[in-house]
Design a protein around this motif. Structure first.
Motif, mmCIF file in Angstrom:
data_model
loop_
_atom_site.group_PDB
_atom_site.id
_atom_site.type_symbol
_atom_site.label_atom_id
_atom_site.label_comp_id
_atom_site.label_asym_id
_atom_site.label_seq_id
_atom_site.Cartn_x
_atom_site.Cartn_y
_atom_site.Cartn_z
ATOM 1 N N SER A 101 6.085 22.495 53.946
ATOM 2 C CA SER A 101 5.179 23.017 54.972
ATOM 3 C C SER A 101 6.011 23.767 55.996
ATOM 4 C CB SER A 101 4.377 21.892 55.641
ATOM 5 O OG SER A 101 5.237 21.032 56.361
ATOM 6 N N ASN A 117 0.802 26.677 54.160
ATOM 7 C CA ASN A 117 0.189 25.348 54.233
ATOM 8 C C ASN A 117 -1.170 25.250 53.558
ATOM 9 O OD1 ASN A 117 2.425 24.535 55.737
ATOM 10 N ND2 ASN A 117 1.452 25.107 57.665
ATOM 11 N N THR A 142 0.860 15.201 54.670
ATOM 12 C CA THR A 142 0.382 15.828 55.897
ATOM 13 C C THR A 142 0.677 14.924 57.092
ATOM 14 O OG1 THR A 142 -1.522 16.947 56.911
ATOM 15 C CG2 THR A 142 -1.974 14.881 55.742
ATOM 16 N N LYS A 165 -2.558 23.140 57.916
ATOM 17 C CA LYS A 165 -2.346 21.966 57.066
ATOM 18 C C LYS A 165 -3.682 21.331 56.684
ATOM 19 C CE LYS A 165 0.929 19.732 56.191
ATOM 20 N NZ LYS A 165 1.708 19.606 54.932
#
Length: 257
Positions: A101, A117, A142, A165
């Motif tokens: 990420s 993401n 996450t 995300k």
């Protein structure tokens, strides 16, 4: 693309586990945990080849099995080459851990967070799906700040990352029916700010009060604790889309009806 250095026979009884963004931090520690349990871990990196190779060598030296594969998953062609290289080398892929990420980098383009993401997560998953056998598993990594972002305000400076995300998580959840049809497990692992990670260090520079506020609720989870939860998720028997929470129980409690 892959540089194969195995401490055993990854094509035998070992699961083949691809971990994106695994040259450092949570991804690297997850690789250590899974390799210690007998899996062959493919350590994906974008730029830090030496770091990834050092990690693979460390795993092999302690009796594990590992290889490295350089790819920028935000680039569609590079992502495809990554999956193709794993299949060409091992003939299968049993577990995909979506750990990579970003977006807080100072030189990141305005659309980079969503590209990496959300778009890249869905694209890599689509590429991997034909190769994941029934009983295989997909894990999305996450944070609470992203997972709960639709209902809770993200720390200043982290809003774009949180939204992207969460968008990536939602994109994967939209594939649940296909996962079910293929017999593939899907688990989300969400953590509070993880002590010692680059995200926390960057946030401390931008908004130290946000990190302090999280610490006021108790000790932050360590990289080792969170990575162990991610590793455990690769064999989770929970229903598709189940979320495992690590730390930050105030976030979780606030989300309960």
């Amino acid at each position: 693309m892959a540089v194969a250095e195995a401490g055993g026979k990854p094509g035998g009884q070992r699961r083949i586990v691809l971990i994106t963004g695994a040259s450092r931090g949570i991804g690297a520690e997850t690789a250590r945990v899974l390799a210690a349990r007998g899996d062959h871990v493919v350590i994906n990196y974008r730029e830090k080849r030496k770091r990834a190779e050092t990690l693979a060598a460390e795993i092999i030296a302690t009796g594990g099995s590992a290889s490295v594969a350089g790819a920028d998953i935000s680039d569609a062609d590079s992502a495809r080459a990554l999956i193709d290289s794993v299949i060409a080398e091992f003939g299968r892929l049993d577990v995909l851990v979506l750990n990579a990420s970003g977006g807080l980098e100072r030189d990141a383009a305005p659309d980079y967070a969503m590209l990496l993401n959300r778009d890249a997560q869905a694209h890599v998953t689509r590429l991997a799906l034909p190769h994941l056998p029934a009983g295989g598993h997909l894990v999305f990594v996450t944070s609470h700040q992203a997972h709960f972002s639709p209902t809770r305000e993200a720390p200043p400076g982290y809003e774009t990352i949180a939204a992207s995300k969460r968008a990536g998580e939602d994109a994967l959840r939209a594939m649940t029916d296909e996962f079910a049809t293929r017999g593939i497990g899907f688990t989300v692992v969400s953590g509070d700010m993880i002590d010692g990670t680059i995200i926390v260090r960057l946030l401390e520079r931008r908004d130290p009060d946000a990190v302090t506020a999280r610490r006021d609720h108790g000790d932050l989870p360590t990289v080792e604790e969170f990575a162990t939860a991610v590793a455990n998720a690769t064999t989770s028997p929970d229903p598709l889309g189940h979320t495992i929470y690590v730390g930050g129980m105030d976030y979780v409690a606030a989300a309960q009806p």
